[in-house]
Design a protein around this motif. Sequence first.
Motif, short mmCIF file in Angstrom:
data_model
loop_
_atom_site.label_atom_id
_atom_site.label_comp_id
_atom_site.label_asym_id
_atom_site.label_seq_id
_atom_site.Cartn_x
_atom_site.Cartn_y
_atom_site.Cartn_z
N UNK A 398 0.82 -1.12 -0.12
CA UNK A 398 -0.01 -0.25 0.20
C UNK A 398 0.72 1.33 -0.01
N UNK A 399 1.84 1.14 0.70
CA UNK A 399 2.87 2.58 0.79
C UNK A 399 3.27 2.74 -0.61
N UNK A 400 3.79 1.78 -1.55
CA UNK A 400 4.34 1.80 -2.81
C UNK A 400 3.05 2.57 -3.78
N UNK A 401 1.86 1.93 -3.25
CA UNK A 401 0.70 2.54 -4.23
C UNK A 401 0.43 3.90 -4.11
N UNK A 402 0.67 4.38 -2.76
CA UNK A 402 0.50 5.81 -2.41
C UNK A 402 1.56 6.79 -3.48
N UNK A 405 0.57 6.36 -7.25
CA UNK A 405 -0.29 7.62 -7.53
C UNK A 405 0.09 8.86 -7.72
N UNK A 406 0.75 9.06 -6.66
CA UNK A 406 1.37 10.67 -6.61
C UNK A 406 1.88 10.95 -7.83
N UNK A 407 2.90 10.20 -8.31
CA UNK A 407 3.96 10.44 -9.76
C UNK A 407 3.21 9.74 -10.90
N UNK A 408 1.79 9.18 -10.95
CA UNK A 408 1.39 8.59 -12.21
C UNK A 408 2.08 7.37 -12.86
N UNK A 409 2.74 6.57 -11.84
CA UNK A 409 3.24 5.43 -12.15
C UNK A 409 2.84 4.18 -11.56
N UNK A 410 3.42 3.09 -11.89
CA UNK A 410 2.92 1.86 -11.13
C UNK A 410 3.91 1.76 -10.04
N UNK A 411 3.48 0.78 -9.04
CA UNK A 411 4.50 0.29 -7.81
C UNK A 411 5.62 -0.26 -8.16
N UNK A 412 5.63 -0.95 -9.28
CA UNK A 412 6.97 -1.41 -9.74
C UNK A 412 8.00 -0.38 -10.48
#
Length: 593
Positions: A398-402, A405-412
């Motif tokens: 979840x921390x990476x997902x946040x 989303x802020x940068x418009x990128x994927x968690x990977x």
Amino acid sequence: LCLKGTEGPCVFVMNTQLSGSRIEDERFLSELADERSRQVARCADLASQHTTEDDLVLLVGDFGAVSGPFGLDVPQAAKAPLNTLEDLGWSLAYDESVVPASCLFGFLSDFMATNRKVLPLSVEAMATANVIGEAAIDVPLSDHQAIKAVFSMQPLLSTAPSEASQDIPVLGFGSHFLPEDLQERLSDEEYYQRVDELTREALEAAFSCGVRLLDSGNRHMNQQSLGRALETAISKGVLKRSEVFLCGRIYKCKDREQIRGEVDMLLSELKVDYVDVLVADCPPEQVPSAWPFFEEVIRDGRARCLGVANFDLLGPKVCTEVFRSFLSRVKVPPAVMALEVHPLNSNIEMCDLCETLGIQVLAYAPLGSPAKMESFMKVLTKSDAREMRRLLKVPELPQLEQIAQRHGKSTAQVALRWNLQRGHIVIPKSWNPSHIEENTDVFDFSLSNEEMAKITKLHKGVRSERFFQASFTASKALPRMTRDAFDECQEILKKIRGPTTGTFARPSLDGPVPLPMEVAQRGGHDASGKVDWEKLGFHRPVEEEPGFWRRMGLATGKGIDGGKGKGQRFPWLKDGLPVGGKGVPHPAMVGYR
């Protein structure tokens, strides 16, 4: 003192004593802090006037007691020279955690600082003797202790990385194909054809995205496919051999003949005359004795530089001590250290040491090997797996997902960018062309210092290989990780298994696996003695996964399907290995280490 007389980098030693005393008048506190800062700044300026970028300057002396009454009464003035050195890019050889006191009053006042970050192999405070010649005197010669710091000359005088290591692209392609990567049920011939196709298509996609770093190894079942695909790309003029950086790993490093045989196999299967970096991917404790034979490979021109792997497996503190000791005895130092580095396994200790010594970190499994982690999730209940994925799988944090989303990128992409901003080389693996393209689109954004720190704090000591092996063992115990992470996982497992059963029980050869009472009441065993796994909310047993039978079949020589459907009774497993199999299963087929 300048240790000169030879060409190349030099070592300069400067001795100083800074102002420092008890100040009763607070009006002079700021003046004292400024004066102490100016003194070390003058030393740094003097060093820069007489040295080059490659020279090392070692500043030693009495900086005044930064601890004790002086440090308590006037902390700003006491710490002023240390803060100034840090601002100027200098580094302390030790601090209070290493040397608590350097004078007989119990304070730390004597320091060593270098104009770049160079960690000593060891630091020791030694009591000053009260002997002159053979005559004893009443008091020691000095009220200060002697501080002995041992440095390795190799990183001091040869800090510039080798030419080959400077050419390493920062993003590569991991080519290790696992049986679990292909979920189709195929015959042996069809399976290997499919592996060959996927390898070729993935390599073409990687080349089209600008990837020029390839990671391979003799335990990779598709290494021949990789070699054929690379040969085809070069023959068609897609790229030149000089444009590709090949990282080759060998695992059998017992003696000279075995290493030569492994290198011969590596070059033959990849269809090249040399690899750019040859990595000794054997247990770290075997590396020192085998290293002279790796140096021979360099002299023979079959590798441009050398690398080591997984020294972090030796454990905290021990890993750095062993690695420093190893470096102090080699003629050709490694240019690369291959480590499993991702947000859940930040590997800070070894990474910081490599950065200090000028050794490039090659971060494999930068996304935490989601496929390997999923193999472990499949032996859990659906509810357990659902909750544990968001705890142990990097792409689902979840921390990476946040942040994503802020940068418009994927968690990977965020996880890869985190590694890149730490100065690491990343080699993500994927057989999906769209994922390969996504993995290369990580250079148009950057993470803030706060985001970097937040991701680093996600460390849980999660090594994907441990979970992968655990999925094949008879006892489904949680692999080793940090205590906090282990407790979190245990809390998830207790929800359905009760407070006393945190892991699966070892299965009996006489019957089905016993289930907790509350689980059995939801469906339990039927009349035939079988378990309705789906009704209980479980995934199908691992034995029904095609990757499992393929792995076991290859290990025992019974083919892709492990002998199923051919009238052969598949052997029982003990500790994840088939009992009565043909010899020792190939490590690549059952997971190694």
